[in-house]
Design a protein around this motif. Structure first.
Motif, PDB file in Angstrom:
ATOM      1  N   CYS A 160     -14.295  40.503  11.469  1.00  0.00           N
ATOM      2  CA  CYS A 160     -13.480  40.091  12.618  1.00  0.00           C
ATOM      3  C   CYS A 160     -13.169  38.592  12.547  1.00  0.00           C
ATOM      4  N   ALA A 161     -14.167  37.784  12.214  1.00  0.00           N
ATOM      5  CA  ALA A 161     -13.948  36.322  12.133  1.00  0.00           C
ATOM      6  C   ALA A 161     -12.867  35.982  11.111  1.00  0.00           C
ATOM      7  N   ASP A 162     -12.911  36.645   9.959  1.00  0.00           N
ATOM      8  CA  ASP A 162     -11.946  36.332   8.899  1.00  0.00           C
ATOM      9  C   ASP A 162     -10.540  36.826   9.245  1.00  0.00           C
ATOM     10  N   VAL A 163     -10.464  38.019   9.833  1.00  0.00           N
ATOM     11  CA  VAL A 163      -9.152  38.555  10.228  1.00  0.00           C
ATOM     12  C   VAL A 163      -8.554  37.690  11.341  1.00  0.00           C
ATOM     13  N   LEU A 164      -9.389  37.257  12.288  1.00  0.00           N
ATOM     14  CA  LEU A 164      -8.916  36.373  13.360  1.00  0.00           C
ATOM     15  C   LEU A 164      -8.361  35.060  12.798  1.00  0.00           C
ATOM     16  N   ALA A 165      -9.081  34.464  11.858  1.00  0.00           N
ATOM     17  CA  ALA A 165      -8.648  33.173  11.307  1.00  0.00           C
ATOM     18  C   ALA A 165      -7.269  33.297  10.670  1.00  0.00           C
ATOM     19  N   ALA A 166      -7.059  34.361   9.895  1.00  0.00           N
ATOM     20  CA  ALA A 166      -5.759  34.554   9.240  1.00  0.00           C
ATOM     21  C   ALA A 166      -4.673  34.844  10.273  1.00  0.00           C
ATOM     22  N   THR A 167      -4.991  35.677  11.243  1.00  0.00           N
ATOM     23  CA  THR A 167      -3.987  36.050  12.247  1.00  0.00           C
ATOM     24  C   THR A 167      -3.560  34.842  13.064  1.00  0.00           C
ATOM     25  N   ARG A 168      -4.537  34.053  13.468  1.00  0.00           N
ATOM     26  CA  ARG A 168      -4.229  32.867  14.272  1.00  0.00           C
ATOM     27  C   ARG A 168      -3.323  31.900  13.520  1.00  0.00           C
ATOM     28  N   ARG A 169      -3.564  31.743  12.237  1.00  0.00           N
ATOM     29  CA  ARG A 169      -2.717  30.832  11.460  1.00  0.00           C
ATOM     30  C   ARG A 169      -1.298  31.374  11.328  1.00  0.00           C
ATOM     31  N   VAL A 170      -1.172  32.680  11.102  1.00  0.00           N
ATOM     32  CA  VAL A 170       0.170  33.279  11.025  1.00  0.00           C
ATOM     33  C   VAL A 170       0.891  33.114  12.370  1.00  0.00           C
ATOM     34  N   VAL A 171       0.193  33.361  13.467  1.00  0.00           N
ATOM     35  CA  VAL A 171       0.793  33.183  14.802  1.00  0.00           C
ATOM     36  C   VAL A 171       1.207  31.728  14.998  1.00  0.00           C
ATOM     37  N   SER A 172       0.335  30.795  14.613  1.00  0.00           N
ATOM     38  CA  SER A 172       0.610  29.372  14.829  1.00  0.00           C
ATOM     39  C   SER A 172       1.823  28.888  14.052  1.00  0.00           C
ATOM     40  N   ARG A 173       2.112  29.530  12.914  1.00  0.00           N
ATOM     41  CA  ARG A 173       3.262  29.117  12.106  1.00  0.00           C
ATOM     42  C   ARG A 173       4.571  29.685  12.648  1.00  0.00           C
ATOM     43  N   GLY A 174       4.470  30.653  13.538  1.00  0.00           N
ATOM     44  CA  GLY A 174       5.625  31.078  14.335  1.00  0.00           C
ATOM     45  C   GLY A 174       6.831  31.574  13.582  1.00  0.00           C
ATOM     46  N   SER A 175       6.650  32.263  12.463  1.00  0.00           N
ATOM     47  CA  SER A 175       7.814  32.876  11.833  1.00  0.00           C
ATOM     48  C   SER A 175       7.371  34.154  11.144  1.00  0.00           C
ATOM     49  N   ASP A 176       8.317  34.916  10.598  1.00  0.00           N
ATOM     50  CA  ASP A 176       8.019  36.172   9.913  1.00  0.00           C
ATOM     51  C   ASP A 176       7.431  37.214  10.884  1.00  0.00           C
ATOM     52  N   ALA A 177       8.315  37.740  11.755  1.00  0.00           N
ATOM     53  CA  ALA A 177       7.883  38.664  12.811  1.00  0.00           C
ATOM     54  C   ALA A 177       7.265  39.948  12.259  1.00  0.00           C
ATOM     55  N   ALA A 178       7.747  40.415  11.114  1.00  0.00           N
ATOM     56  CA  ALA A 178       7.203  41.658  10.555  1.00  0.00           C
ATOM     57  C   ALA A 178       5.746  41.468  10.125  1.00  0.00           C
ATOM     58  N   LEU A 179       5.473  40.353   9.447  1.00  0.00           N
ATOM     59  CA  LEU A 179       4.094  40.071   9.042  1.00  0.00           C
ATOM     60  C   LEU A 179       3.220  39.830  10.275  1.00  0.00           C
ATOM     61  N   LEU A 180       3.753  39.084  11.222  1.00  0.00           N
ATOM     62  CA  LEU A 180       3.017  38.798  12.459  1.00  0.00           C
ATOM     63  C   LEU A 180       2.581  40.101  13.124  1.00  0.00           C
ATOM     64  N   ALA A 228       9.995  29.294   2.085  1.00  0.00           N
ATOM     65  CA  ALA A 228       9.088  29.763   1.031  1.00  0.00           C
ATOM     66  C   ALA A 228       7.688  29.162   1.198  1.00  0.00           C
ATOM     67  N   ILE A 229       7.633  27.908   1.633  1.00  0.00           N
ATOM     68  CA  ILE A 229       6.329  27.265   1.858  1.00  0.00           C
ATOM     69  C   ILE A 229       5.556  27.988   2.961  1.00  0.00           C
ATOM     70  N   ILE A 230       6.240  28.237   4.083  1.00  0.00           N
ATOM     71  CA  ILE A 230       5.576  28.928   5.206  1.00  0.00           C
ATOM     72  C   ILE A 230       5.069  30.310   4.753  1.00  0.00           C
ATOM     73  N   ARG A 231       5.881  31.016   3.994  1.00  0.00           N
ATOM     74  CA  ARG A 231       5.458  32.354   3.531  1.00  0.00           C
ATOM     75  C   ARG A 231       4.251  32.276   2.597  1.00  0.00           C
ATOM     76  N   ASP A 232       4.231  31.270   1.729  1.00  0.00           N
ATOM     77  CA  ASP A 232       3.075  31.100   0.839  1.00  0.00           C
ATOM     78  C   ASP A 232       1.811  30.756   1.629  1.00  0.00           C
ATOM     79  N   LEU A 233       1.949  29.892   2.636  1.00  0.00           N
ATOM     80  CA  LEU A 233       0.785  29.531   3.452  1.00  0.00           C
ATOM     81  C   LEU A 233       0.259  30.760   4.188  1.00  0.00           C
ATOM     82  N   ASN A 234       1.159  31.537   4.779  1.00  0.00           N
ATOM     83  CA  ASN A 234       0.731  32.775   5.437  1.00  0.00           C
ATOM     84  C   ASN A 234       0.050  33.707   4.436  1.00  0.00           C
TER      85      ASN A 234
END
Lengths: 117, 117, 117, 117
Positions: free
Chosen positions: B46-66, A39-45
């Protein structure tokens, strides 16, 4: 499209970004943090996707990017809501967070309907 | 999926986020800023979308959101590249920016192929 | 001031933002997350402060704001390094993170010396 | 310290972040963008500093970092307000933006007084 759903979505995203950021931090410090890891990871995302989406919406151009980013935002809110709802009974911040993400997902869907309708 | 395309995408996103942020700021201060208005907005998005995408990728879970967020990121990079490429001849920052966004879009597509393949 | 310390600081901040983001997410999913709660919050704060500082540096104007934001960034890096260093022996991501934050704090101090020197 | 000034500051920062983001994008697309170049950069800096500060405040720990980041945020708001106020007569978004930044700077100062008092 009408600007009313856009303004409503921006308000919902602001409230939601604050709710998921505060909820994530609160979950990190809970005694039962082991049960809250996903849940934490999902909130951060969700917080990061919301921030980017809100800024793209606020700049009001590039409908194709707006649409794609709103789709990702709906997903981020739904995934966050799904897990925080399971902890809403024993953590007030999860209850507030899951309410905010449900409302925000609906506000984003409303904008998407306006873009595609 | 293999972690190599993910690491390559994170590197490309970091380089690209810096390039579009610096390019947007440089365009704002150019004498011909009137000709660059749409390109600035696209770089900021682009800068803002990149920042969010990179963080989601770095957290390495939730393949559908990724996957959904990577789709938005490819679009943001392509839209930024499209306009900055038109100014690459007379603005060095636009040339660097359009190269970085083209590379980053390809690195994101590579991850998407791994997710869906 | 010379642009070399600025470029070095931007590189250090990019590397560091990635390290603290990945480390925070990895700590959240560790079995001993209860021992890491404060370190997670510090890494999350550090990632956000780094992102803002890097963008202000990249835009290259407003020396007073730059200086103030760099001071906050040094603190964020030092506070993150302090706690992750305690876990560097048993978590590789904490070792990498504390190295990155120490390097980044020094790169930011180097820019501050150039601004005030 | 009391949580009331913190909650007020978070609300002011949310409103202000939206106002400066929208104002920056609107200025970029104005006919007189050449006269607004410095104001745009200040608004962009302010939006990013606000986002980081709000998240640090929302996580509610690390008083030393909070204090330092709030100092930077006050400066970012004041610098943004200073320039947008000059354009408030002919651009409604600048008027709204300069009001929001003035209010936000005051809300942040209120928290700082509580921290140091």
């Amino acid at each position: 499209m009408s600007s009313e759903p856009l303004a409503a979505a921006i308000d919902a995203m602001l409230e939601c970004e604050e709710a998921v950021t505060a909820c994530a931090a609160a979950m990190v410090t809970e005694d039962d943090v082991r049960a809250l890891q996903d849940a934490i990871i999902r909130d951060l995302n969700c917080a990061d996707v919301l921030a980017a989406t809100r800024r793209v919406v606020s700049r009001g151009s590039d409908a194709a990017l707006l649409s794609s980013q709103l789709e990702a935002c709906v997903l981020a809110c739904e995934h966050s809501a799904e897990l925080c709802a399971q902890h809403a009974g024993h953590h007030e911040h999860c209850r507030m967070c899951s309410n905010a993400t449900v409302r925000c997902a609906e506000a984003c869907r409303q904008v998407l309907r306006g873009l595609h309708g």
